[in-house]
Design a protein around this motif. Sequence first.
Motif, PDB file in Angstrom:
ATOM      1  N   ALA A 214      20.037  16.099  32.902  1.00 44.86           N
ATOM      2  CA  ALA A 214      20.285  16.813  31.650  1.00 44.86           C
ATOM      3  C   ALA A 214      19.132  16.613  30.675  1.00 44.86           C
ATOM      4  O   ALA A 214      18.708  17.548  29.989  1.00 44.86           O
ATOM      5  CB  ALA A 214      21.596  16.335  31.035  1.00 44.86           C
ATOM      6  N   ALA A 215      18.607  15.388  30.615  1.00 47.50           N
ATOM      7  CA  ALA A 215      17.487  15.102  29.720  1.00 47.50           C
ATOM      8  C   ALA A 215      16.242  15.879  30.150  1.00 47.50           C
ATOM      9  O   ALA A 215      15.523  16.445  29.312  1.00 47.50           O
ATOM     10  CB  ALA A 215      17.197  13.603  29.709  1.00 47.50           C
ATOM     11  N   LYS A 216      15.999  15.945  31.448  1.00 47.63           N
ATOM     12  CA  LYS A 216      14.830  16.675  31.950  1.00 47.63           C
ATOM     13  C   LYS A 216      14.946  18.157  31.635  1.00 47.63           C
ATOM     14  O   LYS A 216      13.962  18.794  31.217  1.00 47.63           O
ATOM     15  CB  LYS A 216      14.692  16.456  33.455  1.00 47.63           C
ATOM     16  N   MET A 217      16.138  18.708  31.795  1.00 47.22           N
ATOM     17  CA  MET A 217      16.338  20.119  31.493  1.00 47.22           C
ATOM     18  C   MET A 217      16.090  20.399  30.010  1.00 47.22           C
ATOM     19  O   MET A 217      15.472  21.404  29.637  1.00 47.22           O
ATOM     20  CB  MET A 217      17.756  20.546  31.871  1.00 47.22           C
ATOM     21  N   MET A 218      16.544  19.490  29.151  1.00 51.21           N
ATOM     22  CA  MET A 218      16.369  19.676  27.718  1.00 51.21           C
ATOM     23  C   MET A 218      14.889  19.638  27.335  1.00 51.21           C
ATOM     24  O   MET A 218      14.437  20.379  26.465  1.00 51.21           O
ATOM     25  CB  MET A 218      17.138  18.600  26.951  1.00 51.21           C
ATOM     26  N   LEU A 219      14.116  18.776  28.000  1.00 52.20           N
ATOM     27  CA  LEU A 219      12.688  18.679  27.706  1.00 52.20           C
ATOM     28  C   LEU A 219      11.904  19.884  28.218  1.00 52.20           C
ATOM     29  O   LEU A 219      10.875  20.248  27.660  1.00 52.20           O
ATOM     30  CB  LEU A 219      12.113  17.394  28.318  1.00 52.20           C
ATOM     31  N   GLU A 220      12.398  20.500  29.281  1.00 50.16           N
ATOM     32  CA  GLU A 220      11.658  21.590  29.919  1.00 50.16           C
ATOM     33  C   GLU A 220      12.075  22.977  29.450  1.00 50.16           C
ATOM     34  O   GLU A 220      11.390  23.959  29.737  1.00 50.16           O
ATOM     35  CB  GLU A 220      11.788  21.489  31.442  1.00 50.16           C
ATOM     36  N   GLU A 222      13.388  25.726  26.286  1.00 56.74           N
ATOM     37  CA  GLU A 222      13.162  25.969  24.870  1.00 56.74           C
ATOM     38  C   GLU A 222      14.470  25.984  24.071  1.00 56.74           C
ATOM     39  O   GLU A 222      14.445  25.922  22.847  1.00 56.74           O
ATOM     40  CB  GLU A 222      12.426  27.298  24.668  1.00 56.74           C
ATOM     41  N   GLU A 223      15.600  26.080  24.745  1.00 57.91           N
ATOM     42  CA  GLU A 223      16.885  26.130  24.039  1.00 57.91           C
ATOM     43  C   GLU A 223      17.178  24.810  23.326  1.00 57.91           C
ATOM     44  O   GLU A 223      16.743  23.745  23.748  1.00 57.91           O
ATOM     45  CB  GLU A 223      18.038  26.426  25.013  1.00 57.91           C
ATOM     46  N   THR A 224      17.947  24.905  22.259  1.00 55.72           N
ATOM     47  CA  THR A 224      18.400  23.717  21.552  1.00 55.72           C
ATOM     48  C   THR A 224      19.472  23.012  22.374  1.00 55.72           C
ATOM     49  O   THR A 224      20.082  23.625  23.267  1.00 55.72           O
ATOM     50  CB  THR A 224      18.998  24.094  20.186  1.00 55.72           C
ATOM     51  N   PRO A 225      19.744  21.728  22.090  1.00 58.90           N
ATOM     52  CA  PRO A 225      20.834  21.050  22.787  1.00 58.90           C
ATOM     53  C   PRO A 225      22.163  21.797  22.638  1.00 58.90           C
ATOM     54  O   PRO A 225      22.948  21.872  23.594  1.00 58.90           O
ATOM     55  CB  PRO A 225      20.882  19.681  22.103  1.00 58.90           C
ATOM     56  N   ALA A 226      22.413  22.347  21.450  1.00 59.68           N
ATOM     57  CA  ALA A 226      23.661  23.084  21.236  1.00 59.68           C
ATOM     58  C   ALA A 226      23.740  24.301  22.147  1.00 59.68           C
ATOM     59  O   ALA A 226      24.797  24.604  22.727  1.00 59.68           O
ATOM     60  CB  ALA A 226      23.775  23.509  19.769  1.00 59.68           C
ATOM     61  N   GLN A 227      22.620  25.012  22.305  1.00 61.86           N
ATOM     62  CA  GLN A 227      22.622  26.196  23.166  1.00 61.86           C
ATOM     63  C   GLN A 227      22.798  25.807  24.631  1.00 61.86           C
ATOM     64  O   GLN A 227      23.536  26.475  25.376  1.00 61.86           O
ATOM     65  CB  GLN A 227      21.320  26.974  22.989  1.00 61.86           C
TER      66      GLN A 227
END
Length: 280
Positions: A214-220, A222-227
């Motif tokens: 999940a962390a890797k996806m968030m870093l890669e 452009e969407e916000t964590p909420a999105q």
Amino acid sequence: MNKDMRVAFIGAGNMAEAMISGIVKTKTLEPQQVLVTNHSNEDRLLELHNRYGVQGIVRDKLPIATADVIILAMKPKDAEQSLLSIKDQIKPNQVVMSVLAGISTSFMEEHLNEGQQVIRVMPNTSSMLQESATAISPGGHCTMNNVVMAKELLRAIGEVYVIEEEQMDLFTGIAGSGPAYYYYLMEHIEKTARENGMDPAQAREIGAQTILGAAKMMLEREETPAQLRKNITSKNGTTASGLDALAENGGGRAIKAAVEGAMNRSKEISEQLEKAPVEQ
């Protein structure tokens, strides 16, 4: 990075070891370029020498003049005395870094010589795996070369961010204390898995991989964590049910309180140190 640079750690605790491990494993510096000291625990210094090849020297024998960078890594309550003890030995061109929560650049400058180059640093324990989120905030006398040097040195333990010092306490609440929040989450995931019949070790591995992915996806992305959360939450689905339970049990409020609690404690430490009488 100057390959002849010498770094001296004053303090031989877990954070010092985490940073030493990263510096040596990535070959940012050779082991003989790293000094580490404490007051009198020679067994600990020998342990670090045997493990990483660095030079362990008790405090009163530390050749401070030979170090280009001095890293304060003792307990915050001992910082003032340590600064005063090295004040007469350091040179204007030496850089003093603090990895201690609550130790401001102004506190270091006040207890060292006029014009001393100081940098406040906040890594976290993921330094041991070269995965730290590390913030640096330079003091008023630092040059751009000092900042570049600090970033190059600290990239040995992970990602480095230059931030305003006013944000350092917040960074402490997010990243300095952050690993403990994730361990606390995993502690309860593992406990719940055990109560429902799953092997705890397997639950730990599954949970850790889930967080990592999940962390890797968030870093890669452009969407916000909420999105990203909304993208994987179907109406009336399992994820929605789990998120509803988190909200009903104060999940968001608890996370906010944790970050602000650590942030406020970092501010309190700074205030306590600034109010303490200076012992000459």
